[in-house]
Design an enzyme around this catalytic site. Structure first.
Site, short mmCIF file in Angstrom:
data_model
loop_
_atom_site.label_atom_id
_atom_site.label_comp_id
_atom_site.label_asym_id
_atom_site.label_seq_id
_atom_site.Cartn_x
_atom_site.Cartn_y
_atom_site.Cartn_z
N CYS A 1 30.70 14.63 -24.64
CA CYS A 1 31.01 13.38 -25.35
C CYS A 1 32.40 13.44 -25.98
O CYS A 1 33.03 12.41 -26.19
CB CYS A 1 29.93 13.01 -26.37
SG CYS A 1 29.70 14.14 -27.73
N CYS B 1 32.32 19.68 -25.83
CA CYS B 1 31.18 18.96 -25.26
C CYS B 1 31.63 17.76 -24.42
O CYS B 1 32.75 17.28 -24.53
CB CYS B 1 30.22 18.52 -26.35
SG CYS B 1 30.86 17.20 -27.37
#
Length: 136
Positions: free
Chosen positions: A48, A46
């Site tokens: 993040c 992802c």
């Protein structure tokens, strides 16, 4: 499962910095029961993880205090190893990415995805360095 070609460069962001890549449940079990402090990163594809978690974790290691052992598993890739790792993260729910600090096999500090998402890498590093100051 994510394709190997996608995952390997993301793994390398940590393994190239000295993190042990744990790919089996037995490796996770052995790593997390070590004496001293052990940092475990549940890595992920992802945004993040790419923008905050991995850079923040690496930056956190530039201070005076740091964990004795650096380890990582990859969510969506090292499935059985991640399942084993998450057993040691109770009472926290499954989260990826996440970062956990263990001392003598006991979980002492946890950063869940909601602590990582939306925060800059420097904030992640500062949080971890405060934990290192306390436990390492």
């Amino acid at each position: 499962m994510y394709p190997t070609d996608l995952v390997m460069p993301m793994k390398a962001e940590l393994t190239d910095k000295g993190f042990e890549d744990l790919t089996t449940p037995a490796q996770v079990e052995e790593a997390l029961k070590q004496i001293g402090t052990t940092l475990l990163v549940i890595n992920s594809v992802c945004g993040c993880a790419a923008g905050a978690a991995r850079p923040g974790v690496v930056y956190s290691l530039t201070g005076d205090k740091k964990p004795d052992h650096l380890t990582t598993v990859f969510a969506g890739f090292d499935t059985e190893a991640v399942v084993e790792a998450r057993k040691h993260l109770a009472p926290f729910p499954p989260s990826s990415p996440c970062v956990a600090l263990f001392k003598d096999g006991e979980l002492v500090h946890m950063l869940e995805r909601h602590h990582i998402e939306g925060n800059p890498a420097g904030a992640i590093a500062a949080n971890l360095q405060a934990a290192y100051d306390e436990y390492c």
